[in-house]
Design a protein around this motif. Sequence first.
Motif, PDB file in Angstrom:
ATOM      1  N   PHE A   1      44.209  47.960  42.415  1.00  0.00           N
ATOM      2  CA  PHE A   1      44.369  47.093  43.859  1.00  0.00           C
ATOM      3  C   PHE A   1      45.054  46.401  43.387  1.00  0.00           C
ATOM      4  O   PHE A   1      44.506  45.306  44.144  1.00  0.00           O
ATOM      5  N   GLY A   2      46.018  46.203  42.611  1.00  0.00           N
ATOM      6  CA  GLY A   2      46.961  44.933  43.329  1.00  0.00           C
ATOM      7  C   GLY A   2      46.155  44.282  42.416  1.00  0.00           C
ATOM      8  O   GLY A   2      47.190  42.429  42.439  1.00  0.00           O
ATOM      9  N   GLY A   3      45.743  43.574  41.375  1.00  0.00           N
ATOM     10  CA  GLY A   3      45.093  42.682  40.612  1.00  0.00           C
ATOM     11  C   GLY A   3      43.655  42.701  40.297  1.00  0.00           C
ATOM     12  O   GLY A   3      43.477  43.954  40.656  1.00  0.00           O
ATOM     13  N   THR A   4      43.149  41.761  39.034  1.00  0.00           N
ATOM     14  CA  THR A   4      41.583  41.916  38.663  1.00  0.00           C
ATOM     15  C   THR A   4      40.832  40.601  39.500  1.00  0.00           C
ATOM     16  O   THR A   4      41.482  39.474  39.059  1.00  0.00           O
ATOM     17  N   ASN A   5      39.575  41.130  39.402  1.00  0.00           N
ATOM     18  CA  ASN A   5      39.066  40.159  40.078  1.00  0.00           C
ATOM     19  C   ASN A   5      37.978  39.749  38.645  1.00  0.00           C
ATOM     20  O   ASN A   5      36.804  39.270  38.726  1.00  0.00           O
ATOM     21  N   LEU A   6      38.131  40.281  37.611  1.00  0.00           N
ATOM     22  CA  LEU A   6      37.452  41.099  36.620  1.00  0.00           C
ATOM     23  C   LEU A   6      37.484  39.754  35.935  1.00  0.00           C
ATOM     24  O   LEU A   6      37.512  38.510  34.759  1.00  0.00           O
ATOM     25  N   TRP A   7      39.371  39.112  35.062  1.00  0.00           N
ATOM     26  CA  TRP A   7      40.221  38.466  34.478  1.00  0.00           C
ATOM     27  C   TRP A   7      39.462  37.439  34.843  1.00  0.00           C
ATOM     28  O   TRP A   7      39.148  36.160  33.415  1.00  0.00           O
ATOM     29  N   PRO A   8      39.840  36.368  36.129  1.00  0.00           N
ATOM     30  CA  PRO A   8      39.501  35.556  36.254  1.00  0.00           C
ATOM     31  C   PRO A   8      38.363  34.638  35.460  1.00  0.00           C
ATOM     32  O   PRO A   8      37.588  33.449  35.151  1.00  0.00           O
ATOM     33  N   MET A   9      37.001  35.712  35.725  1.00  0.00           N
ATOM     34  CA  MET A   9      35.735  35.384  34.926  1.00  0.00           C
ATOM     35  C   MET A   9      35.961  35.157  32.794  1.00  0.00           C
ATOM     36  O   MET A   9      35.484  34.445  32.757  1.00  0.00           O
ATOM     37  N   ILE A  10      36.384  36.275  32.567  1.00  0.00           N
ATOM     38  CA  ILE A  10      36.591  35.833  31.114  1.00  0.00           C
ATOM     39  C   ILE A  10      37.454  34.496  31.628  1.00  0.00           C
ATOM     40  O   ILE A  10      36.784  33.854  29.739  1.00  0.00           O
ATOM     41  N   ALA A  11      38.668  34.167  31.433  1.00  0.00           N
ATOM     42  CA  ALA A  11      39.344  32.617  31.284  1.00  0.00           C
ATOM     43  C   ALA A  11      38.581  31.572  31.793  1.00  0.00           C
ATOM     44  O   ALA A  11      38.363  30.845  31.141  1.00  0.00           O
ATOM     45  N   LEU A  12      37.272  31.572  32.201  1.00  0.00           N
ATOM     46  CA  LEU A  12      36.532  30.318  33.060  1.00  0.00           C
ATOM     47  C   LEU A  12      35.448  30.506  31.411  1.00  0.00           C
ATOM     48  O   LEU A  12      34.853  29.794  30.659  1.00  0.00           O
ATOM     49  N   SER A  13      35.182  32.179  31.151  1.00  0.00           N
ATOM     50  CA  SER A  13      33.328  31.748  29.992  1.00  0.00           C
ATOM     51  C   SER A  13      34.942  31.137  28.571  1.00  0.00           C
ATOM     52  O   SER A  13      34.160  29.912  27.819  1.00  0.00           O
TER      53      SER A  13
ATOM     54  N   ALA B   1      28.252  31.546  33.587  1.00  0.00           N
ATOM     55  CA  ALA B   1      27.465  32.500  34.898  1.00  0.00           C
ATOM     56  C   ALA B   1      28.293  32.126  35.767  1.00  0.00           C
ATOM     57  O   ALA B   1      28.002  32.670  37.185  1.00  0.00           O
ATOM     58  N   ILE B   2      27.849  30.381  36.303  1.00  0.00           N
ATOM     59  CA  ILE B   2      27.704  29.776  37.080  1.00  0.00           C
ATOM     60  C   ILE B   2      28.876  29.720  37.761  1.00  0.00           C
ATOM     61  O   ILE B   2      29.341  30.124  39.150  1.00  0.00           O
ATOM     62  N   ALA B   3      29.958  29.372  36.612  1.00  0.00           N
ATOM     63  CA  ALA B   3      31.375  29.697  37.257  1.00  0.00           C
ATOM     64  C   ALA B   3      31.879  30.761  37.661  1.00  0.00           C
ATOM     65  O   ALA B   3      32.736  31.049  38.533  1.00  0.00           O
ATOM     66  N   GLY B   4      30.997  31.964  36.498  1.00  0.00           N
ATOM     67  CA  GLY B   4      31.577  33.638  37.275  1.00  0.00           C
ATOM     68  C   GLY B   4      31.046  33.857  39.016  1.00  0.00           C
ATOM     69  O   GLY B   4      32.019  34.344  39.390  1.00  0.00           O
ATOM     70  N   VAL B   5      30.280  32.956  38.900  1.00  0.00           N
ATOM     71  CA  VAL B   5      29.777  33.439  40.384  1.00  0.00           C
ATOM     72  C   VAL B   5      30.190  32.713  41.507  1.00  0.00           C
ATOM     73  O   VAL B   5      30.810  33.983  42.372  1.00  0.00           O
ATOM     74  N   ILE B   6      30.752  31.705  41.100  1.00  0.00           N
ATOM     75  CA  ILE B   6      32.227  31.212  42.336  1.00  0.00           C
ATOM     76  C   ILE B   6      32.753  31.950  42.867  1.00  0.00           C
ATOM     77  O   ILE B   6      33.370  31.979  43.992  1.00  0.00           O
TER      78      ILE B   6
ATOM     79  N   GLY C   1      41.650  30.303  29.425  1.00  0.00           N
ATOM     80  CA  GLY C   1      41.535  29.461  29.356  1.00  0.00           C
ATOM     81  C   GLY C   1      42.346  28.383  30.528  1.00  0.00           C
ATOM     82  O   GLY C   1      42.321  28.758  31.430  1.00  0.00           O
ATOM     83  N   LEU C   2      42.487  27.439  30.325  1.00  0.00           N
ATOM     84  CA  LEU C   2      42.447  26.562  31.371  1.00  0.00           C
ATOM     85  C   LEU C   2      44.334  27.079  31.671  1.00  0.00           C
ATOM     86  O   LEU C   2      44.337  27.030  32.966  1.00  0.00           O
ATOM     87  N   PRO C   3      44.875  27.211  30.660  1.00  0.00           N
ATOM     88  CA  PRO C   3      46.267  27.833  32.122  1.00  0.00           C
ATOM     89  C   PRO C   3      46.058  29.280  33.189  1.00  0.00           C
ATOM     90  O   PRO C   3      47.145  30.275  33.132  1.00  0.00           O
ATOM     91  N   GLY C   4      45.179  30.181  32.668  1.00  0.00           N
ATOM     92  CA  GLY C   4      44.404  31.182  33.385  1.00  0.00           C
ATOM     93  C   GLY C   4      45.239  30.599  35.100  1.00  0.00           C
ATOM     94  O   GLY C   4      45.287  32.261  35.236  1.00  0.00           O
ATOM     95  N   ILE C   5      44.617  29.290  35.650  1.00  0.00           N
ATOM     96  CA  ILE C   5      45.054  29.716  37.071  1.00  0.00           C
ATOM     97  C   ILE C   5      46.670  29.796  37.375  1.00  0.00           C
ATOM     98  O   ILE C   5      46.773  30.319  38.368  1.00  0.00           O
ATOM     99  N   LEU C   6      47.572  29.909  35.921  1.00  0.00           N
ATOM    100  CA  LEU C   6      49.009  30.541  36.263  1.00  0.00           C
ATOM    101  C   LEU C   6      49.266  32.209  36.793  1.00  0.00           C
ATOM    102  O   LEU C   6      49.831  32.372  38.015  1.00  0.00           O
ATOM    103  N   SER C   7      47.645  32.634  36.982  1.00  0.00           N
ATOM    104  CA  SER C   7      47.629  34.053  37.140  1.00  0.00           C
ATOM    105  C   SER C   7      47.080  34.170  37.996  1.00  0.00           C
ATOM    106  O   SER C   7      47.330  35.282  38.524  1.00  0.00           O
TER     107      SER C   7
ATOM    108  N   ALA D   1      35.919  26.703  40.306  1.00  0.00           N
ATOM    109  CA  ALA D   1      35.057  27.190  39.322  1.00  0.00           C
ATOM    110  C   ALA D   1      35.308  26.445  37.799  1.00  0.00           C
ATOM    111  O   ALA D   1      34.847  26.250  37.024  1.00  0.00           O
ATOM    112  N   MET D   2      37.257  26.472  37.460  1.00  0.00           N
ATOM    113  CA  MET D   2      36.444  25.441  36.431  1.00  0.00           C
ATOM    114  C   MET D   2      35.940  24.634  36.352  1.00  0.00           C
ATOM    115  O   MET D   2      36.112  23.686  34.926  1.00  0.00           O
ATOM    116  N   LEU D   3      36.607  23.505  37.238  1.00  0.00           N
ATOM    117  CA  LEU D   3      35.819  22.583  37.019  1.00  0.00           C
ATOM    118  C   LEU D   3      34.205  22.558  36.929  1.00  0.00           C
ATOM    119  O   LEU D   3      33.847  21.358  36.258  1.00  0.00           O
ATOM    120  N   VAL D   4      33.487  23.457  37.653  1.00  0.00           N
ATOM    121  CA  VAL D   4      32.164  23.982  37.155  1.00  0.00           C
ATOM    122  C   VAL D   4      32.268  24.164  35.366  1.00  0.00           C
ATOM    123  O   VAL D   4      31.259  24.165  34.699  1.00  0.00           O
TER     124      VAL D   4
END
Length: 478
Positions: A339-351, A412-417, A432-438, A450-453
Amino acid sequence: MSKFTEDSKQLLEHIGGSENIVAVSHCATRMRFVLKEDKKADIKKIKNIKSVKGTFAQAGQFQVIIGNEVPDFYNEFVGVSGVDGVSKDKAKDAAKGNMNFIQRMLANLAEIFTPLIPALIVGGLILGFRNVIGDIKLLEGGTKTITQLYPFWAGVHSFLWLIGEAIFFYLPVGITWSISKKMGTTQILGIVLGLTLVSPQLLNAYDVAKTAADKIPFWDFGTFHIQMIGYQAQVIPAILAGFVLAILEKNVRKIVPEYISMIVVPFLALVPTVIIAHTVLGPIGWAIGSAISGVVYSSLTSAFGWLFAAVFGFFYAPLVITGLHHMSNAIDLQLMAEFGGTNLWPMIALSNIAQGSAVVAMIFINKKTKPEEEQVSIPAAISCYLGVTEPAMFGINLKYVYPFLAAMVGSAIAGVISVASGVMANSIGVGGLPGILSIQPKYMLVFSLAMLVAIVVPFILTLLLSKTKFAAKFAPED
């Protein structure tokens, strides 16, 4: 006598003595024991040892957190105990005797990706940096990217793709090499096998979907054809091929006389595997990988995506405890390929962020009553915000329980957002925080929310829970 002599003696006594130790090794911060009987280890007394920052059991091993001085502690312990140390790999092999079949299978799969993680992180950082300079319109009122205005940065953008392509497009080479290394077979054969899956003469995997069936090139053997399809960035075909090669090589080596093994074994292992890979394993692996990624992607983008996100966000941290979190790498990489990207990994960074924020709250709570704990908690929080959660979880959050739960809820809340907003990452990278670069540029703003949450919710929830009977119930004894 070193400063760890007395602590080493105490650890040896409380762990059940030398006779209870099957194997011992160490990693960057922990002593790793494989014990004959885990119940002989007196965890309460071990935690009271001055040098010990925590304990936990994972993947058949009893692990004792020491910190950055663990090499010195390890050397002293080996001298005091008289137990010969072993490598981490040998300790893991010994530990598998304490696992059931499913645990051993998952541990083996996780070990395939562990050697690849440094490259995957570098690749994620590179793609993230290319995001910033090539995709985000930061200049001239939000109408131009840096690469559009500055030739130097356009050159950097193009040059860095050389590394990104090597890591992600040619990932099967790394996987087949890692399997060969893990299985103790010939590593160069694993590399060659991987190269046959991504050779430039093959139709690129990314072009297969848009190529008509009768236009796909093939090898013509007269009575039958083999399609010349590449498996760039494909995970499961590489895993299947890698294990077949290792199994073939081991079995052929058993029956071939030693004096001709150098010639016969590589040929009889590699050639059949390449044939099987392109006729059977590749298509099957592609189908399996597409099915898995399709299910995950559909789950995250369906009307019930929020529920999937809540469950994954809540339970990801416990997965880290079991070591099964490495399995998510395979799914992420498959999502990227499909799919040219992943919507799973952002939740890992948030965790990761959520666990760090719970630790920050504990620093605030215990600042006056337990100032010595900051030696563990401050580095642990920093580590979390940079994507490594184990020091925080095992050193602080699991010790008190309630900050761990607070972080799970915040995650969980951040992942839902994140999922509800359709956030996609170009690649996996530093958590973690540098995850936003990806994160893909158009989703960076909502991901920031979501990171703020993930920062605020665990912090506040930890503070609130600290005043409850629940927190008192699980309070560790000093």
